[in-house]
Design a protein around this motif. Structure first.
Motif, PDB file in Angstrom:
ATOM      1  N   UNK A 261     -41.510  31.159 112.650  1.00 53.60           N
ATOM      2  CA  UNK A 261     -40.900  32.418 112.203  1.00 53.60           C
ATOM      3  C   UNK A 261     -39.539  32.644 112.854  1.00 53.60           C
ATOM      4  N   UNK A 262     -39.284  31.976 113.987  1.00 52.08           N
ATOM      5  CA  UNK A 262     -38.008  32.156 114.673  1.00 52.08           C
ATOM      6  C   UNK A 262     -36.971  31.128 114.249  1.00 52.08           C
TER       7      UNK A 262
ATOM      8  N   UNK B  44     -52.096  22.181 106.924  1.00 51.00           N
ATOM      9  CA  UNK B  44     -52.737  23.396 106.418  1.00 51.00           C
ATOM     10  C   UNK B  44     -51.677  24.484 106.363  1.00 51.00           C
ATOM     11  N   UNK B  45     -51.283  24.886 105.167  1.00 50.19           N
ATOM     12  CA  UNK B  45     -50.179  25.826 104.977  1.00 50.19           C
ATOM     13  C   UNK B  45     -50.716  27.251 104.994  1.00 50.19           C
ATOM     14  N   UNK B  46     -50.350  28.005 106.035  1.00 53.14           N
ATOM     15  CA  UNK B  46     -50.843  29.369 106.221  1.00 53.14           C
ATOM     16  C   UNK B  46     -49.667  30.332 106.212  1.00 53.14           C
ATOM     17  N   UNK B  47     -49.759  31.376 105.407  1.00 54.62           N
ATOM     18  CA  UNK B  47     -48.718  32.408 105.408  1.00 54.62           C
ATOM     19  C   UNK B  47     -48.771  33.184 106.722  1.00 54.62           C
ATOM     20  N   UNK B  48     -47.598  33.536 107.255  1.00 54.00           N
ATOM     21  CA  UNK B  48     -47.532  34.172 108.570  1.00 54.00           C
ATOM     22  C   UNK B  48     -48.223  35.532 108.611  1.00 54.00           C
ATOM     23  N   UNK B  49     -48.369  36.190 107.460  1.00 52.55           N
ATOM     24  CA  UNK B  49     -49.033  37.503 107.438  1.00 52.55           C
ATOM     25  C   UNK B  49     -50.492  37.409 106.981  1.00 52.55           C
TER      26      UNK B  49
END
Length: 638
Positions: A143-144, A281-286
């Motif tokens: 996210x950064x 494994x693709x995970x949305x940050x929210x």
């Protein structure tokens, strides 16, 4: 500065219970893959994240908690951004830096070697070390410092060639054409109402007939190859592990904590060297639900969590595009969380890629369902997928016309996928769109007789949500590639152009027009029967005849016969297509359920009109399909 009394042996062997052989295997992979010991242990199924956290807690470690809403880059943030992949491998996040201090957060307090790497990259000694969970560090890094990759994931297709991006649903010229056509029809109807009504009715019937006939002929043609094997047993057995390339598997998930456990089990069954699998494994940050489910897994996992920074549109193709920039395989495929691929599927794909010409860049495997007998809906869904993947797609393949890819189990040459720009993040059937874009670049797609089992939707409303998104995506894809029909014709040729019209355009057209023709037939029955006489018994005797005569002006007997023929034959053809779909997989118990296909088409029509409304009101909205609803506990052979 963190004291180094906790050595690797104390944490991994005495704390978690790894044996000497396992430690040696991890150390071998550590050198081979140039990743940290802990990263290998967590992502290759040696240690569970829950056990690792418990071990650190028992040794008195306090965990640092990130404030993701208030993360800021350190002065040398550009250095980290340019070395993001390395910091992900090190599981280290520099949280504070000034002239005299460098404070970092790491996941492994015993990893002195990689802490030294951080010092080398940033050119400064570490003065303080904090400990956090590996996924929290990964999330902080993405996210950064992942925003440049995120921008590419969303806008690369638009920046590369905006003419093939679905960010614009209707172009100005398309709106003018649609508005002009409607205006013309209404104007002509005022002056020539009978001729216009008859002409439009006849046109719709003809288009429907050709669309259904095209799919029927495709199915018959595809049936010629139902027992063909593109890779023999001898070819498969001759493959050595040493020759196999690295293989990336993307696993996009969103609020699917209920199927994560099944996912881990299914991945373990893949017959492919573990060290050559690059599973993301693709995970949305929210998506806190899935994120926490992975953190709290009680058993080891064989995948690397990849946290996608928040951005709109929140679609599967955007997530997969982000994953591309962290992929390391020669080949790449996508599986959904509940997928159960044939355990030798990756080897089959590799073998087929070796023997077909270089211009083949995608191999599509068949999809089917493991819970086919759960209820009526799953049976009808299985019939549909059987004729689609086992007959129609092989028919398209052997006719050499564009193949709309399925959502999973499509295997790409990674370099060619990147050349194509990945998926369109604004298209909700990104797979069908990519298949056409590949064909337009003179690349070819073929199908392989290997199956991935999925969970069939067993809930009516959940099925409507899923199908409306699919049909909306077909409408999107059609609008995008028909912005300039002449240009499309030049790119894909006459055969590809008409294949696109009948397979992509014809699919949603038949679902939209089906209930219109059904209502028309019901109106005929109503007017031709004695029901009308009973309803207007209070009126003059000739009222019924007057209404019928007025109706016959707009719908003469010959047109009624055409409509009845079209409706009857069209339904019979699709029933027949569904019936023959059972033969390849010997699912004969499903055959009689094909008789219910007219009802199943009505469900498609409901979905189509919902999709059409969403295309106008919220075109990029990804309607979530809930998984893990099945009560089936083990796959059925299909």
């Amino acid at each position: 500065m963190f004291k180094t009394e906790f050595y690797r042996k104390a944490l991994f062997q005495e704390g978690i219970g790894l044996n000497t052989i396992q430690v040696e295997e991890i150390e071998g992979l550590e050198k081979k893959l140039n990743q940290s010991f802990l990263r290998i242990a967590l992502n290759y199924g040696y240690v569970s994240r829950k056990d690792w956290k418990s071990t650190l807690i028992k040794n008195g470690i306090e965990f640092y908690q990130f404030d993701y809403s208030n993360l800021s880059q350190i002065p040398k943030g550009d250095v980290i951004a340019s070395n993001l992949h390395r910091f992900l491998d090190l599981l280290a996040f520099p949280i504070h830096q000034d002239e005299n201090n460098l404070e970092i957060v790491v996941a492994d307090p015993s990893d002195g070697i990689n802490i030294n790497f951080v010092e080398e990259i940033l050119g400064q000694k570490v003065t303080n070390i904090l400990i956090s969970e590996d996924m929290d560090i990964l999330k902080a890094l993405h996210v950064t410092y992942g925003l440049e990759y995120l921008d590419k994931a969303v806008f690369h297709i638009y920046d590369k060639d905006r003419d093939v991006c679905a960010i614009e649903t209707f172009t100005k010229s398309q709106l003018i054409f649609i508005g002009g056509f409607i205006t013309l029809c209404l104007s002509l109807f005022l002056f020539f109402p009978v001729s216009v009504a008859i002409g439009l009715n006849l046109l719709l019937n003809v288009l429907l007939f050709f669309s259904i006939t095209f799919k029927f002929l495709l199915t018959l043609y595809g049936s010629k190859f139902e027992v063909s094997k593109k890779v023999s047993i001898e070819e498969l057995e001759s493959i050595s592990d040493e020759e196999l390339p690295n293989y990336t598997i993307l696993l996009p998930v969103f609020k699917e904590s209920e199927v994560i456990h099944k996912l881990v089990y299914n991945l373990k069954n893949l017959d492919y060297p573990l060290e050559k699998l690059d599973i993301k494994l693709l995970i949305e940050s929210d998506d806190e639900m899935t994120y926490n489910a992975v953190k709290n897994m009680k058993f080891p996992c064989v995948f690397e969590p990849l946290i996608i920074p928040y951005a709109q549109p929140k679609t599967k193709p955007k997530a997969c595009n982000y994953g591309l920039y962290f992929s390391k395989g020669k080949y790449l495929t996508i599986y959904d969380a509940e997928d159960i691929p044939d355990n030798n599927q990756l080897k089959l794909v590799h073998s087929l890629f070796k023997k077909i010409p270089e211009d083949y860049v995608v191999i599509q495997c068949a999809l089917n369902y493991f819970n086919k007998k759960e209820n009526l809906l799953t049976r009808l869904f299985t019939l549909e997928y059987s004729y689609w993947f086992d007959y129609m797609l092989p028919g398209l393949d052997n006719l050499d016309v564009p193949i709309p890819l399925g959502g999973t189990s499509n295997h790409f040459k990674f370099d060619k996928l990147m050349e194509l720009g990945g998926w369109d993040g604004f298209n909700v059937t990104e797979d069908a769109d990519l298949g056409l874009r590949a064909y337009a670049k003179s690349y070819k797609v073929t199908v392989l007789d290997s199956t991935t089992l999925e969970e069939a939707n067993n809930d009516f409303f959940n099925w409507i949500r899923q199908r409306s998104r699919w049909i909306k995506g077909y409408m999107q894809t059609y609008l995008v590639h028909m912005r300039n029909p002449a240009k499309l014709l030049r790119k894909v040729g006459i055969k590809g152009f008409f294949g696109f019209q009948f397979f992509i355009g014809g699919t949603f057209f038949t679902f939209l027009i089906y209930p219109v023709l059904l209502l028309f037939l019901l109106l005929i029955v109503f007017l031709k029967s004695q029901i009308l006489d009973l309803l207007i018994f209070w009126s003059p005797e000739d009222t019924s005849n007057q209404i019928l005569a007025y109706f016959n002006v707009f719908f003469p007997d010959w047109l009624v016969l055409v409509a009845i023929f079209n409706f009857a034959v069209g339904n019979l053809i699709m029933i027949y297509v569904n019936m023959i779909a059972v033969f390849r997989r010997k699912a004969y118990s499903l055959m009689l359920f094909a008789l219910l296909n007219p009802l199943y088409w009505l469900m498609h029509s409901i979905s189509a009109y919902k999709g059409l409304i969403q295309l106008i009101t919220k075109p990029f909205y990804w309607e979530k399909t809930n998984h893990g609803l099945t009560k089936s506990t083990k796959p059925h052979s299909v």
